[in-house]
Design a protein around this motif. Structure first.
Motif, PDB file in Angstrom:
ATOM      1  N   GLY B   8       0.813  -1.215   0.000  1.00 17.60           N
ATOM      2  CA  GLY B   8       0.000   0.000   0.000  1.00 17.60           C
ATOM      3  C   GLY B   8       0.844   1.262   0.000  1.00 17.60           C
ATOM      4  N   THR B   9       0.284   2.352  -0.525  1.00 14.08           N
ATOM      5  CA  THR B   9       0.919   3.672  -0.468  1.00 14.08           C
ATOM      6  C   THR B   9      -0.146   4.643   0.067  1.00 14.08           C
ATOM      7  OG1 THR B   9       0.179   4.515  -2.621  1.00 14.08           O
ATOM      8  CG2 THR B   9       2.135   3.076  -2.635  1.00 14.08           C
ATOM      9  N   PRO B  10       0.227   5.921   0.314  1.00 12.34           N
ATOM     10  CA  PRO B  10      -0.810   6.849   0.789  1.00 12.34           C
ATOM     11  C   PRO B  10      -1.986   7.000  -0.184  1.00 12.34           C
ATOM     12  CG  PRO B  10       1.359   7.779   1.161  1.00 12.34           C
ATOM     13  CD  PRO B  10       1.563   6.513   0.358  1.00 12.34           C
ATOM     14  N   LYS B  11      -1.791   6.667  -1.452  1.00 14.06           N
ATOM     15  CA  LYS B  11      -2.878   6.848  -2.421  1.00 14.06           C
ATOM     16  C   LYS B  11      -3.412   5.556  -3.029  1.00 14.06           C
ATOM     17  CE  LYS B  11      -2.688  11.522  -4.101  1.00 14.06           C
ATOM     18  NZ  LYS B  11      -2.590  12.398  -5.262  1.00 14.06           N
ATOM     19  N   THR B  12      -2.700   4.451  -2.834  1.00 15.08           N
ATOM     20  CA  THR B  12      -3.165   3.196  -3.444  1.00 15.08           C
ATOM     21  C   THR B  12      -3.162   2.069  -2.410  1.00 15.08           C
ATOM     22  OG1 THR B  12      -0.913   2.753  -4.215  1.00 15.08           O
ATOM     23  CG2 THR B  12      -2.409   3.767  -5.804  1.00 15.08           C
ATOM     24  N   PRO B  13      -4.080   1.124  -2.565  1.00 22.12           N
ATOM     25  CA  PRO B  13      -4.232   0.091  -1.540  1.00 22.12           C
ATOM     26  C   PRO B  13      -3.188  -1.026  -1.638  1.00 22.12           C
ATOM     27  CG  PRO B  13      -5.786  -0.280  -3.323  1.00 22.12           C
ATOM     28  CD  PRO B  13      -5.059   0.990  -3.657  1.00 22.12           C
ATOM     29  N   ALA B  14      -3.083  -1.800  -0.545  1.00 19.83           N
ATOM     30  CA  ALA B  14      -2.308  -3.040  -0.572  1.00 19.83           C
ATOM     31  C   ALA B  14      -3.168  -4.087  -1.275  1.00 19.83           C
ATOM     32  CB  ALA B  14      -1.990  -3.493   0.848  1.00 19.83           C
ATOM     33  N   VAL B  15      -2.535  -4.856  -2.166  1.00 21.04           N
ATOM     34  CA  VAL B  15      -3.286  -5.849  -2.926  1.00 21.04           C
ATOM     35  C   VAL B  15      -2.606  -7.206  -2.797  1.00 21.04           C
ATOM     36  CG1 VAL B  15      -4.038  -6.528  -5.246  1.00 21.04           C
ATOM     37  CG2 VAL B  15      -4.017  -4.117  -4.617  1.00 21.04           C
ATOM     38  N   ASN B  16      -3.406  -8.222  -2.453  1.00 15.64           N
ATOM     39  CA  ASN B  16      -2.895  -9.598  -2.459  1.00 15.64           C
ATOM     40  C   ASN B  16      -3.897 -10.507  -3.144  1.00 15.64           C
ATOM     41  OD1 ASN B  16      -0.257  -9.795  -0.959  1.00 15.64           O
ATOM     42  ND2 ASN B  16      -1.471  -8.582   0.476  1.00 15.64           N
ATOM     43  N   PHE B  17      -3.528 -10.983  -4.329  1.00 13.03           N
ATOM     44  CA  PHE B  17      -4.378 -11.902  -5.075  1.00 13.03           C
ATOM     45  C   PHE B  17      -3.625 -13.225  -5.163  1.00 13.03           C
ATOM     46  CE2 PHE B  17      -6.935  -8.773  -8.015  1.00 13.03           C
ATOM     47  CZ  PHE B  17      -7.391  -8.105  -6.890  1.00 13.03           C
ATOM     48  N   ASN B  18      -4.232 -14.303  -4.673  1.00 12.16           N
ATOM     49  CA  ASN B  18      -3.544 -15.588  -4.683  1.00 12.16           C
ATOM     50  C   ASN B  18      -4.418 -16.638  -5.385  1.00 12.16           C
ATOM     51  OD1 ASN B  18      -2.528 -18.179  -3.942  1.00 12.16           O
ATOM     52  ND2 ASN B  18      -1.399 -17.214  -2.262  1.00 12.16           N
ATOM     53  N   ALA B  19      -3.953 -17.114  -6.522  1.00 15.02           N
ATOM     54  CA  ALA B  19      -4.748 -18.042  -7.337  1.00 15.02           C
ATOM     55  C   ALA B  19      -4.839 -19.422  -6.692  1.00 15.02           C
ATOM     56  CB  ALA B  19      -4.157 -18.151  -8.733  1.00 15.02           C
ATOM     57  N   GLU B  20      -3.830 -19.789  -5.906  1.00 16.39           N
ATOM     58  CA  GLU B  20      -3.836 -21.116  -5.290  1.00 16.39           C
ATOM     59  C   GLU B  20      -4.821 -21.216  -4.133  1.00 16.39           C
ATOM     60  OE1 GLU B  20       0.050 -22.847  -4.188  1.00 16.39           O
ATOM     61  OE2 GLU B  20       0.644 -22.081  -6.159  1.00 16.39           O
ATOM     62  N   THR B  21      -4.764 -20.205  -3.250  1.00 17.99           N
ATOM     63  CA  THR B  21      -5.672 -20.224  -2.094  1.00 17.99           C
ATOM     64  C   THR B  21      -7.043 -19.645  -2.443  1.00 17.99           C
ATOM     65  OG1 THR B  21      -4.925 -18.045  -1.380  1.00 17.99           O
ATOM     66  CG2 THR B  21      -3.755 -19.937  -0.476  1.00 17.99           C
ATOM     67  N   GLY B  22      -7.121 -18.888  -3.545  1.00 22.32           N
ATOM     68  CA  GLY B  22      -8.370 -18.240  -3.920  1.00 22.32           C
ATOM     69  C   GLY B  22      -8.716 -17.070  -3.022  1.00 22.32           C
ATOM     70  N   VAL B  23      -7.693 -16.492  -2.372  1.00 23.01           N
ATOM     71  CA  VAL B  23      -7.946 -15.323  -1.517  1.00 23.01           C
ATOM     72  C   VAL B  23      -7.557 -14.043  -2.264  1.00 23.01           C
ATOM     73  CG1 VAL B  23      -7.378 -14.159   0.655  1.00 23.01           C
ATOM     74  CG2 VAL B  23      -7.665 -16.650   0.610  1.00 23.01           C
ATOM     75  N   ILE B  24      -8.526 -13.135  -2.332  1.00 22.01           N
ATOM     76  CA  ILE B  24      -8.360 -11.876  -3.074  1.00 22.01           C
ATOM     77  C   ILE B  24      -8.531 -10.739  -2.065  1.00 22.01           C
ATOM     78  CG2 ILE B  24      -9.401 -10.451  -4.917  1.00 22.01           C
ATOM     79  CD1 ILE B  24      -8.673 -13.079  -6.124  1.00 22.01           C
ATOM     80  N   GLU B  25      -7.483  -9.938  -1.863  1.00 27.88           N
ATOM     81  CA  GLU B  25      -7.583  -8.889  -0.842  1.00 27.88           C
ATOM     82  C   GLU B  25      -7.188  -7.518  -1.364  1.00 27.88           C
ATOM     83  OE1 GLU B  25      -6.932 -11.023   3.445  1.00 27.88           O
ATOM     84  OE2 GLU B  25      -5.136 -10.322   2.385  1.00 27.88           O
ATOM     85  N   ILE B  26      -8.007  -6.527  -1.012  1.00 23.78           N
ATOM     86  CA  ILE B  26      -7.665  -5.130  -1.298  1.00 23.78           C
ATOM     87  C   ILE B  26      -7.857  -4.360   0.010  1.00 23.78           C
ATOM     88  CG2 ILE B  26      -8.215  -3.070  -2.666  1.00 23.78           C
ATOM     89  CD1 ILE B  26      -9.299  -4.879  -4.858  1.00 23.78           C
ATOM     90  N   LYS B  27      -6.798  -3.715   0.477  1.00 20.76           N
ATOM     91  CA  LYS B  27      -6.880  -3.054   1.779  1.00 20.76           C
ATOM     92  C   LYS B  27      -6.186  -1.701   1.777  1.00 20.76           C
ATOM     93  CE  LYS B  27      -7.176  -7.119   4.647  1.00 20.76           C
ATOM     94  NZ  LYS B  27      -6.644  -7.960   5.700  1.00 20.76           N
ATOM     95  N   GLY B  28      -6.788  -0.751   2.473  1.00 23.61           N
ATOM     96  CA  GLY B  28      -6.123   0.541   2.657  1.00 23.61           C
ATOM     97  C   GLY B  28      -6.859   1.672   1.970  1.00 23.61           C
ATOM     98  N   ARG B  29      -6.105   2.499   1.229  1.00 25.50           N
ATOM     99  CA  ARG B  29      -6.690   3.670   0.590  1.00 25.50           C
ATOM    100  C   ARG B  29      -6.607   3.556  -0.908  1.00 25.50           C
ATOM    101  NH1 ARG B  29      -4.470   8.729   3.944  1.00 25.50           N
ATOM    102  NH2 ARG B  29      -5.313   8.009   5.927  1.00 25.50           N
ATOM    103  N   SER B  30      -7.640   4.011  -1.561  1.00 28.87           N
ATOM    104  CA  SER B  30      -7.594   4.026  -3.015  1.00 28.87           C
ATOM    105  C   SER B  30      -8.054   5.389  -3.502  1.00 28.87           C
ATOM    106  CB  SER B  30      -8.489   2.910  -3.569  1.00 28.87           C
ATOM    107  OG  SER B  30      -8.343   2.849  -4.970  1.00 28.87           O
ATOM    108  N   ILE B  31      -7.119   6.331  -3.573  1.00 32.33           N
ATOM    109  CA  ILE B  31      -7.478   7.694  -3.966  1.00 32.33           C
ATOM    110  C   ILE B  31      -6.548   8.292  -5.034  1.00 32.33           C
ATOM    111  CG2 ILE B  31      -8.713   8.305  -1.837  1.00 32.33           C
ATOM    112  CD1 ILE B  31      -6.114   9.639  -0.834  1.00 32.33           C
ATOM    113  N   PRO B  32      -6.073   7.482  -6.005  1.00 33.12           N
ATOM    114  CA  PRO B  32      -5.221   8.086  -7.042  1.00 33.12           C
ATOM    115  C   PRO B  32      -6.051   8.965  -7.991  1.00 33.12           C
ATOM    116  CG  PRO B  32      -5.656   5.800  -7.591  1.00 33.12           C
ATOM    117  CD  PRO B  32      -6.297   6.052  -6.246  1.00 33.12           C
TER     118      PRO B  32
END
Lengths: 181, 126
Positions: B8-32
């Motif tokens: 993550g950055t002050p303007k973009t979120p942390a992203v974790n997409f994992n095809a094996e576990t099927g866990v898709i995560e978007i966290k934080g700020r999304s203001i670009p």
């Protein structure tokens, strides 16, 4: 007497001013301003939700400004910075106020005014429906959210937005947006 | 297929997409200012993922702020997930919002009413 930007700017610097800016509106500037205002809000507001609302509206209004500043043609700009705009974040009584100002081409005024009047006239539920409709149906340009910004601001502030168009010359006006939270 | 892991950055979120576990995560700020650039690779990844997803996909969205420029891109992400669900795979969407943040809860409800997957609304208490 024609419209005077400095006079307008000082008029906007009313109440307890957290931040006031007059000049070039760039992406870097907005990033810096958001950082500064967020730190200030942390000091003056305890309630996280109020802080979030102000910050959200600030992001939308400044990015709106960034995407929509019209540049005056060189012969008229009398030494103003490019992408010129102004904004003031202030507190008056117990309300926060965000004001932005930018030049706008005369031919764009009518449609912007109609959009703002429509948004201001809608109820909370109608704004929600309009937001969802635009989100789901409108193509977004590279510039931004296809008009979602103003709807979002109106939703978060229960329609507490006002505006003015001040004639600058035959082809341009100076547009002021005033948001109260 | 490779995972996506973006900090993550002050303007973009942390992203974790994992095809094996099927866990898709978007966290934080999304203001670009321009979100399309940031989200395009994510939507493309989901397109590829949707060809052969695991049985269950778990989606965790935990945003502190997002701007209207991001809102359309986030809808594009959800539409990809909707198509995975339509192909008879399980998709679980967890929408996290901070305690008392009605605006963020409502934003989740807006998405939920557009795409046809029920959201699990999870209030995060400090």
């Amino acid at each position: 007497m024609s419209f005077d930007i400095d006079e307008q700017f000082s008029k906007m610097n009313d109440g307890e001013v957290l931040l006031a800016y007059k000049g070039s509106i760039t992406a870097q500037l907005i990033t810096n301003v958001l950082g500064v205002v967020e730190t200030k809000l942390d000091h003056v507001i305890d309630k996280s939700i109020t802080k979030k609302k102000i910050y959200n509206v600030l992001v939308e209004s400044l990015q709106n400004l960034y995407h929509h500043v019209d540049d005056l043609p060189g012969e008229f700009n009398s030494g103003l910075d490019i992408h010129f705009g102004i904004f003031v974040v202030s507190k008056i009584d117990d309300q926060y106020q965000i004001q932005t100002g930018n030049f706008i081409k005369a031919e764009k005024i009518k449609s912007l005014q109609e959009r703002l009047d429509k948004i201001k006239s809608l109820s909370r539920d109608e704004l929600k429906e309009l937001y969802k409709f635009v989100l789901n149906n409108q193509k977004f340009s590279d510039k931004g959210g296809g008009g979602l910004g103003l709807i979002d601001i109106a939703r978060r502030t229960d329609g507490h937005i006002d505006y003015e168009f001040n004639d600058y010359n035959t082809n341009y006006s100076f547009f002021i947006l005033n948001i109260k939270i | 297929m490779e995972s996506i892991s973006i900090e993550g950055t002050p303007k973009t979120p942390a992203v974790n997409f994992n095809a094996e576990t099927g866990v898709i995560e978007i966290k934080g700020r999304s203001i670009p200012e321009n979100s399309i650039e940031f989200y395009r690779p994510l939507v493309e990844w989901l397109e590829e993922y949707s060809k052969n997803p695991p049985k269950i996909t778990t989606v965790n969205i935990q945003l502190e702020y997002f701007n209207t420029s991001s809102s359309k891109c986030i809808l594009d992400v959800f539409k990809k997930l909707e198509s995975i669900k339509k192909a008879r795979n399980d998709v679980i969407i967890n929408w996290y919002y901070e305690e008392d943040d009605e605006d963020m809860l409502e934003a989740g409800e807006d998405y939920e009413s557009i795409i046809r997957i029920p959201f699990k609304m999870i209030e995060v208490v400090d």
